[in-house]
Design a protein around this motif. Structure first.
Motif, short mmCIF file in Angstrom:
data_model
loop_
_atom_site.label_atom_id
_atom_site.label_comp_id
_atom_site.label_asym_id
_atom_site.label_seq_id
_atom_site.Cartn_x
_atom_site.Cartn_y
_atom_site.Cartn_z
N ASP A 65 50.11 22.26 98.59
CA ASP A 65 50.07 20.08 98.96
C ASP A 65 49.91 19.90 97.66
O ASP A 65 49.94 18.20 97.39
CB ASP A 65 48.82 20.32 99.19
N ILE A 66 51.38 19.94 96.75
CA ILE A 66 52.44 18.51 95.78
C ILE A 66 53.30 18.68 96.41
O ILE A 66 54.03 19.79 96.53
CB ILE A 66 51.69 19.40 94.76
N PRO A 67 54.24 17.77 96.65
CA PRO A 67 55.43 17.87 97.44
C PRO A 67 56.43 18.09 96.19
O PRO A 67 56.39 17.91 94.94
CB PRO A 67 56.01 16.30 97.76
N GLY A 68 56.95 19.32 96.83
CA GLY A 68 58.32 20.48 96.01
C GLY A 68 58.89 19.05 94.68
O GLY A 68 58.64 20.05 93.49
N ALA A 69 59.49 18.29 95.08
CA ALA A 69 60.04 17.71 93.95
C ALA A 69 59.18 17.26 93.23
O ALA A 69 59.59 17.07 91.78
CB ALA A 69 60.96 16.34 94.53
N ASP A 70 58.29 16.77 93.10
CA ASP A 70 56.39 16.70 91.67
C ASP A 70 56.63 17.50 91.32
O ASP A 70 57.24 17.62 89.72
CB ASP A 70 55.31 15.40 92.59
N LEU A 71 56.45 18.60 92.11
CA LEU A 71 56.04 20.35 91.41
C LEU A 71 57.38 20.45 90.12
O LEU A 71 56.74 20.71 88.86
CB LEU A 71 55.62 20.73 91.43
N LYS A 72 58.68 19.80 91.05
CA LYS A 72 59.30 20.49 89.60
C LYS A 72 59.48 19.55 88.62
O LYS A 72 59.72 20.56 87.40
CB LYS A 72 60.60 20.72 90.61
#
Ligand SMILES: *Cc1c(COP(=O)(O)O)cnc(C)c1O
Length: 470
Positions: A65-72
């Motif tokens: 529930d956190i967009p992949g790009a943000d988590l990255k």
């Protein structure tokens, strides 16, 4: 991925729902509904990744529930050479054949708690920003946790830290570390009392539900699932460094207190990481060693003070997670043991069959005393020219009691010796050089200090919080 409580509450919750929470509403701890299995091909692919890339892969299995790009972006900003001192982030240091240390203590506060807390600071800031909320973290510390939290949260938007510590009782180095922070969002409260007084105040303030809600009080204690998850990564990173291929197995030895660190090893093993043994090491506070030897868990009324103080616990706050898995995820029984039995009898026992099953989960244990600690520190210095801290010494001592031929043993180095210079001197004598201090921390003891002395009184602490959250 959804999360459930060890005591049976099955309300569907995502990662960001539980990120800012401590206990589940029913008093249990959060766990994922299942452990994602990592197959051989994935393990092979991960072998070539950098620490930050590996962290992103593992976290992505548990966070949807956190967009992949943000988590990255958050993970890349956390695990950097600038913050953790090396490109490997958690490099191995070889000792005798088949035994090595995994360095987890090269973060800003020189203890392994930085590995998770640094990520938590970035996750908190992100999630609060996304919700347009703020959070005031209230905590009590006798040393390591408080400084790790402050160095992770300093300067973060939407976050303030109110950290209580016993006035004049932390080591000079620990005081210097915390009190030299000049960030406006960090508040050090030196309580005229002992550590238990600090903890009692945190409890009293947290039990005032209205105050807690009005002032958005939160915590960063070791039961936080995100902290545990961040720790899973270095088990994989250690494995890849100690093995040449995925057919090999390794063991880990873990200096343990609240069972947070080794619980992450348990999660890694459940995911399929080829871990032979999880060696749990305690100091004289041997609640957990006693359990793994006898099947009886007897919480103590208080901890004894030792020279590995970050393992001085009277009960292990994360242990419930493992017992839940040990009992086949029986929430009714877990609730009975950790709710009723613990409150009524101060402990509980499991059956001989259940105790035998702890070995199927890889667990073995042992304990270490002050004399063992000094001997291990001395021996490591004499044989390898390496100084180790008191907690790591406990881990190494117990690790050597559980070696299997052909299976590398990785001992987790949970702090640097510079934090415990007095005991190092006791072990090595006055002629040995003092433990090396990273350049960034030299002279820290002469920096100006910022802290407020308060009485051991919850009302006074509440007034301070009120005055500083306007
Ligand atoms: C916190 C800490 C431990 C104990 O870790 P748990 O997760 O509580 O088992 C061991 N060593 C050091 C140096 C610590 O700071």
């Amino acid at each position: 991925m959804k999360y459930l409580s060890t005591r049976g509450d099955r309300t569907e919750r995502g990662f960001s729902d539980i990120l800012l929470e401590g206990l589940a509403p029913d008093g249990g701890l959060y766990l994922p509904t299942h452990y994602p299995k990592v197959d051989a091909a994935t393990l092979q692919r991960w072998r070539g990744l950098s620490y930050a890339e590996l962290a992103f892969e593992i976290l992505s299995l548990y966070i949807d529930d956190i967009p992949g790009a943000d988590l990255k972006r958050l993970v890349d900003a956390t695990y950097t050479e600038a913050v953790f001192g090396t490109r490997a982030i958690t490099p191995l240091k070889p000792l005798e054949r088949g035994v090595c240390l995994e360095a987890l203590s090269n973060g800003p506060t020189l203890a392994f708690k930085d590995m998770a807390m640094q990520l938590l600071g970035n996750l908190f800031e992100y999630e609060l920003g996304r919700r347009g909320e703020t959070l005031n973290i209230l905590g009590a510390t006798s040393g390591d946790t408080g400084s790790a939290a402050e160095y992770a949260m300093r300067g973060k938007r939407g976050l303030r830290v109110f950290m209580l510590s016993p006035h004049g009782r932390m080591s000079p180095f620990q005081q210097a570390q915390m009190f030299s922070l000049q960030d406006a969002n960090i508040h050090n409260l030196a309580v005229e009392g002992v550590f238990d007084d600090c903890q009692d105040i945190v409890k009293a303030v947290s039990n005032d539900i209205e105050f807690k809600r009005r002032h958005r009080i939160g915590t960063v204690n070791s039961i936080n699932w995100a902290r545990l998850l961040a720790q899973v990564v270095y088990y994989f990173a250690g494995y890849f460094q100690a093995s040449a291929s995925n057919g090999e197995r390794v063991s880990f030895a873990v200096p343990s207190g609240n069972f947070g660190n080794i619980c992450a090893g348990h999660v890694a093993r459940m995911m399929g990481l080829p871990i032979q043994r999880l060696v749990l090491a305690t100091n004289e506070n041997d609640v957990l060693d006693e359990f793994f030897r006898t099947g009886r868990y007897r919480a103590r009324t208080s901890a004894v003070e030792t020279s590995s103080p970050s393992m001085d616990i009277s009960r292990a706050s994360n242990f419930e997670r493992f017992v839940f898995d040990l009992l086949g995820r029986d929430a009714v029984r877990t609730r009975e043991l950790f709710g009723e039995c613990l409150a009524r009898d101060g402990g509980f026992g499991v059956s001989p069959d259940e105790l035998a099953r702890t070995a199927d989960f890889g667990f073995v244990s042992g304990r270490s005393t002050h004399a063992d600690r000094l001997a291990t520190i001395r021996d490591t210095w004499q044989r390898f020219g390496l100084m180790i801290d008191t907690h790591t010494a406990d881990g190494l001592k117990v690790a050597r009691e559980h070696l299997d031929p052909g299976v590398p043993m990785i001992v987790l180095e949970t702090a640097l010796p510079a934090k415990f210079a007095q005991t190092i001197r006791e072990a090595l004598g006055p002629d040995a050089p003092p433990p090396p201090l990273p350049a960034a921390l030299r002279g820290i003891e002469s920096l100006p200090r910022r802290f407020t002395v308060v009485a051991a009184d919850a009302a006074e602490v509440k007034r301070f919080i009120e005055a500083h959250t306007a």
